[in-house]
Each structure stands twice: as structure tokens, then as C-alpha cells.
Design a protein around this motif. Structure first.
Motif, PDB file in Angstrom:
ATOM      1  N   TRP A   1       0.794  -1.225   0.000  1.00 51.89           N
ATOM      2  CA  TRP A   1       0.000   0.000   0.000  1.00 51.89           C
ATOM      3  C   TRP A   1       0.832   1.284   0.000  1.00 51.89           C
ATOM      4  N   PHE A   2       2.106   1.194   0.460  1.00 44.05           N
ATOM      5  CA  PHE A   2       2.941   2.399   0.530  1.00 44.05           C
ATOM      6  C   PHE A   2       4.180   2.235  -0.342  1.00 44.05           C
ATOM      7  N   GLU A   3       4.395   3.201  -1.214  1.00 42.53           N
ATOM      8  CA  GLU A   3       5.626   3.198  -2.001  1.00 42.53           C
ATOM      9  C   GLU A   3       6.808   3.667  -1.167  1.00 42.53           C
ATOM     10  N   ASP A   4       6.545   4.543  -0.201  1.00 47.19           N
ATOM     11  CA  ASP A   4       7.617   5.092   0.643  1.00 47.19           C
ATOM     12  C   ASP A   4       7.098   5.227   2.068  1.00 47.19           C
ATOM     13  N   ARG A   5       7.050   4.109   2.764  1.00 50.80           N
ATOM     14  CA  ARG A   5       6.532   4.125   4.139  1.00 50.80           C
ATOM     15  C   ARG A   5       7.418   4.965   5.062  1.00 50.80           C
ATOM     16  N   SER A   6       8.715   5.066   4.736  1.00 49.38           N
ATOM     17  CA  SER A   6       9.635   5.821   5.586  1.00 49.38           C
ATOM     18  C   SER A   6       9.255   7.296   5.672  1.00 49.38           C
ATOM     19  N   SER A   7       8.601   7.815   4.623  1.00 48.94           N
ATOM     20  CA  SER A   7       8.179   9.219   4.668  1.00 48.94           C
ATOM     21  C   SER A   7       7.087   9.413   5.723  1.00 48.94           C
ATOM     22  N   ILE A   8       6.267   8.380   5.929  1.00 49.32           N
ATOM     23  CA  ILE A   8       5.215   8.451   6.944  1.00 49.32           C
ATOM     24  C   ILE A   8       5.828   8.409   8.343  1.00 49.32           C
ATOM     25  N   THR A   9       6.729   7.472   8.560  1.00 52.27           N
ATOM     26  CA  THR A   9       7.333   7.356   9.893  1.00 52.27           C
ATOM     27  C   THR A   9       8.210   8.569  10.220  1.00 52.27           C
ATOM     28  N   ALA A  10       8.839   9.155   9.200  1.00 46.22           N
ATOM     29  CA  ALA A  10       9.647  10.356   9.422  1.00 46.22           C
ATOM     30  C   ALA A  10       8.750  11.520   9.833  1.00 46.22           C
ATOM     31  N   THR A  11       7.583  11.609   9.208  1.00 44.17           N
ATOM     32  CA  THR A  11       6.620  12.649   9.566  1.00 44.17           C
ATOM     33  C   THR A  11       6.130  12.453  10.991  1.00 44.17           C
ATOM     34  N   TYR A  12       5.860  11.200  11.338  1.00 43.65           N
ATOM     35  CA  TYR A  12       5.432  10.899  12.711  1.00 43.65           C
ATOM     36  C   TYR A  12       6.515  11.324  13.708  1.00 43.65           C
ATOM     37  N   ARG A  13       7.755  10.972  13.405  1.00 45.94           N
ATOM     38  CA  ARG A  13       8.862  11.311  14.302  1.00 45.94           C
ATOM     39  C   ARG A  13       9.012  12.827  14.449  1.00 45.94           C
ATOM     40  N   ALA A  14       8.766  13.560  13.360  1.00 44.02           N
ATOM     41  CA  ALA A  14       8.929  15.013  13.375  1.00 44.02           C
ATOM     42  C   ALA A  14       7.911  15.679  14.288  1.00 44.02           C
ATOM     43  N   TYR A  15       6.622  15.334  14.137  1.00 47.41           N
ATOM     44  CA  TYR A  15       5.642  16.034  14.972  1.00 47.41           C
ATOM     45  C   TYR A  15       5.650  15.514  16.406  1.00 47.41           C
ATOM     46  N   GLN A  16       6.006  14.241  16.581  1.00 48.11           N
ATOM     47  CA  GLN A  16       6.161  13.747  17.945  1.00 48.11           C
ATOM     48  C   GLN A  16       7.322  14.438  18.636  1.00 48.11           C
ATOM     49  N   GLY A  17       8.348  14.809  17.835  1.00 48.90           N
ATOM     50  CA  GLY A  17       9.500  15.514  18.381  1.00 48.90           C
ATOM     51  C   GLY A  17       9.128  16.856  18.976  1.00 48.90           C
ATOM     52  N   VAL A  18       8.070  17.480  18.446  1.00 50.97           N
ATOM     53  CA  VAL A  18       7.613  18.759  18.996  1.00 50.97           C
ATOM     54  C   VAL A  18       7.133  18.564  20.432  1.00 50.97           C
ATOM     55  N   PHE A  19       6.293  17.546  20.627  1.00 52.83           N
ATOM     56  CA  PHE A  19       5.770  17.279  21.969  1.00 52.83           C
ATOM     57  C   PHE A  19       6.873  16.763  22.892  1.00 52.83           C
ATOM     58  N   GLN A  20       7.737  15.887  22.359  1.00 50.34           N
ATOM     59  CA  GLN A  20       8.823  15.359  23.174  1.00 50.34           C
ATOM     60  C   GLN A  20       9.796  16.465  23.542  1.00 50.34           C
ATOM     61  N   GLY A  21      10.018  17.395  22.605  1.00 48.72           N
ATOM     62  CA  GLY A  21      10.908  18.520  22.882  1.00 48.72           C
ATOM     63  C   GLY A  21      10.367  19.391  24.004  1.00 48.72           C
ATOM     64  N   LEU A  22       9.070  19.659  23.966  1.00 49.01           N
ATOM     65  CA  LEU A  22       8.449  20.446  25.036  1.00 49.01           C
ATOM     66  C   LEU A  22       8.570  19.727  26.375  1.00 49.01           C
ATOM     67  N   LYS A  23       8.358  18.427  26.352  1.00 50.85           N
ATOM     68  CA  LYS A  23       8.464  17.636  27.579  1.00 50.85           C
ATOM     69  C   LYS A  23       9.898  17.643  28.104  1.00 50.85           C
TER      70      LYS A  23
END
Length: 342
Positions: free
Chosen positions: A201-223
Motif C-alpha cells: 500500500w505504501f511506495e515510501d513508508r519511511s516518509s510516513i514514519t519520518a513525519t510521525y517522528r517530526a511532529y512527535q518531536g515537537v511534543f517530546q521537545g516540550l516535555k
């Protein structure tokens, strides 16, 4: 005699046709979902935001077909809560998407500070749709493999174990379904067999996980920033309290020595020897030096207290920012009508 071969061939032809009809019927039944998806996807006039979202997911043809066949909605209003009402009941965590009645519904988070959260949610729900389309036997085998993988991974990855805690009350089947979506949209470094599975279903699943890591990094950074600031404040407070206690003791000693010297200075000079007068002058100089040091100590304490208050204000700002971002993900706080930008 010339009609006999044709007569003999007739039952064979009938049998072949019957087998072909049966095969076609079986094929149609087995591919009923595929046919249904083709029709549903072809008949869906996706709004521009949904098409842009679909393109950002880097889907294969199969992934695109399932996504569009699910007639995804993208809504930042209270209507999303109506669409996902079944899932929202009794859930304390933020719900940003759902797959209900063969439909994908997504909460449209528009804050640029958490850009990509809609894409990851869409990938998560797409995997629910794909999982539901698997043949029961294949899904059962996959579910067993997923649970085994989770058991191995969760022992070394407490974050994954914590992520799955909210699904601990689900049945093994439902738990595996959630695991299928979370691993596929959030986790990197998966076994080759699972990467090949998601590659349907995904040609580039890594782009999805990288996006997840990026926005999670915002919350983790605040924490992380908040935790670091709290620790610095704790260390500073302990230091200031100790120095303040030492300062209070030094002030008491200074006041006592100053009072004693004042008493000596007020005594009649005629009764004092030269040595006594010189001693008093020495005490005066000493007290002046101590007074200067105490003033510097007090200034240092006040500076550090001011710095502590600045850190407390910064911590409060971090808390407000974290709350603000959390509210952006809370569909319960969404406007009644759709935002103008949607």
C-alpha cells in the motif's frame, strides 16, 4: 455417422463451459471486495484537500484504490465527533481519525507546528481498511505474527509498550488490528516480511514514519525542555536556600559583632589604651569588609531568585504552549462549523 463425433463433443463442451462459469463465479466472489473498491473509488469525487492528502501518502495503486474507496472525509468541526462517535465513547486519548462502516474519517489539524499529523493518521486508518479487507485466514496468521513481534519488541521498547497500553482491554484480534496500523504508520526498522506486507500500500513508508517522528518531536521537545527546566530550578532552589541560610547566620554574627563594637566605641576614650583603640579600628575595618561581602552575597541571592522566577515563568510558558498544542488535537474543542480554510 458424421453426427456422432459432434454428439460426443457436446457433453465435453458443456462441461468446460460449466467449469468456466464456476471458475468465473468463484473468482467474482473472491474478488468481490476488489470489484467493489474499484467501483467505489471510481465513483468518489474527492475534494482537493483529500486528493492532496492522498498524494502526500505516496501510495501504491492498491493503497490509492482502498483509500479512495473508503471515501475519506477531512473535517475540523464538531461533525467529526459525530462521524467517530462510536470510537470516541469512553476514550480519554485524542482521537484524530476512525475507520467506521468502511469509511475513513479524519480530524483536520491545521496548526503548522504539528504539520503531518493528519497524514500519519490517514496512513493509520488506511491500514485499518486494508486489514479489514484481508481474507480471514490470512488475517489470522498475520495477527499471530504481529502479536509475537510485539511481545519481542515491547520488552526492549518501553515507548511501544506504553503506546499500546490504551488498547490493553481489546480482544487479541482487535489488539492485533491496532498494532497493524501503529507499526505501519509509526515504527521504523521492521522485519523484512512486515515491510514487504506494508509495501502493498505504501511506495515510501519511511516518509510516513519520518513525519510521525517530526511532529512527535515537537511534543517530546516540550516535555524534555520542561523536565530540564524543572531540574535546573530544583538545583538552583536548593543552592539558594542553603546560601540564604548561611547568609542569615552571617547577618546574625555581623549584627552581634557590630553591636559589641558599638558598645566598645561608646566607652570613654580616656579609659582606652592605644592597643585597645587600634583593636577597635581593626574591628571596624573587618566589619566594613564583612558588610561589603554580605551586600554582595545578598545581591547574588537576589539575582538568583530573579533568575529562578524567570525560569518559573518560562516553565509556565512551556506548559501553556503544550496545552495549546494538545487543544489543537482535541476534537471536543473543535468549532461547530468547518473552519474557513477547509
Amino acid at each position: 455417422m458424421s453426427g456422432r463425433p459432434a454428439a460426443r463433443l457436446r457433453p465435453i463442451i458443456v462441461t468446460i463451459l460449466a467449469c468456466a462459469l464456476v471458475a468465473a463465479t468463484v473468482g467474482a466472489v473472491m474478488n468481490r471486495q476488489l470489484i467493489s473498491d474499484h467501483i467505489a473509488a471510481a465513483g468518489f469525487e474527492a475534494p482537493s484537500p483529500v486528493l492532496e492528502l492522498q498524494q502526500s501518502l505516496h501510495l501504491t495503486d492498491d493503497g490509492t484504490r482502498i483509500f479512495l474507496a473508503s471515501h475519506p472525509t477531512l473535517d475540523g468541526s464538531q461533525h467529526f465527533n459525530t462521524q467517530c462517535a462510536e470510537l470516541l465513547q469512553g476514550v480519554t486519548a485524542h482521537v484524530l481519525g476512525c475507520y467506521v462502516d468502511d469509511r475513513i474519517h479524519l480530524f483536520n489539524v491545521v496548526d503548522p507546528r504539528v504539520a503531518g499529523i493528519v497524514q500519519v493518521t490517514a496512513a493509520h486508518e488506511l491500514l485499518h481498511a486494508a486489514y479489514a479487507r484481508m481474507r480471514p485466514g490470512d488475517r489470522s496468521v498475520l495477527a499471530e505474527k504481529l502479536r509475537k513481534l510485539y511481545k519481542e519488541r515491547s520488552q526492549a521498547d518501553p515507548d511501544l509498550a506504553k503506546r499500546m497500553e490504551m488498547y490493553s482491554n481489546l480482544s487479541d484480534t482487535a489488539f492485533a488490528g491496532e498494532l497493524h496500523s501503529i507499526l505501519g504508520s509509526e515504527m521504523e526498522d521492521l522485519p523484512e516480511w512486515l515491510e514487504e506486507h506494508y509495501a502493498q500500500w505504501f511506495e515510501d513508508r519511511s516518509s510516513i514514519t519520518a513525519t510521525y517522528r517530526a511532529y512527535q518531536g515537537v511534543f517530546q521537545g516540550l516535555k524534555n525542555d520542561s523536565n530540564s527546566l524543572r531540574e535546573r530550578m530544583r538545583v538552583l532552589r536548593v543552592d539558594v536556600e542553603k546560601r540564604k541560610a548561611d547568609y542569615d547566620i552571617a547577618i546574625e554574627a555581623y549584627d552581634a559583632d557590630a553591636a559589641e563594637l558599638e558598645q566598645q566605641l561608646n566607652a570613654p576614650k580616656r579609659s582606652k589604651s592605644r592597643a585597645t583603640i587600634e583593636s577597635e579600628r581593626e574591628k571596624q575595618r573587618d566589619l566594613e569588609e564583612r558588610r561589603t561581602e554580605l551586600k554582595e552575597t545578598l545581591k547574588g541571592l537576589q539575582d538568583d531568585i530573579d533568575h529562578y522566577n524567570e525560569q518559573r515563568a518560562a516553565l509556565q510558558q512551556l506548559g501553556e504552549l503544550s496545552t495549546e498544542l494538545e487543544q489543537q488535537l482535541d476534537s471536543a474543542l473543535a468549532p461547530v462549523t468547518t473552519r474557513p480554510t477547509e
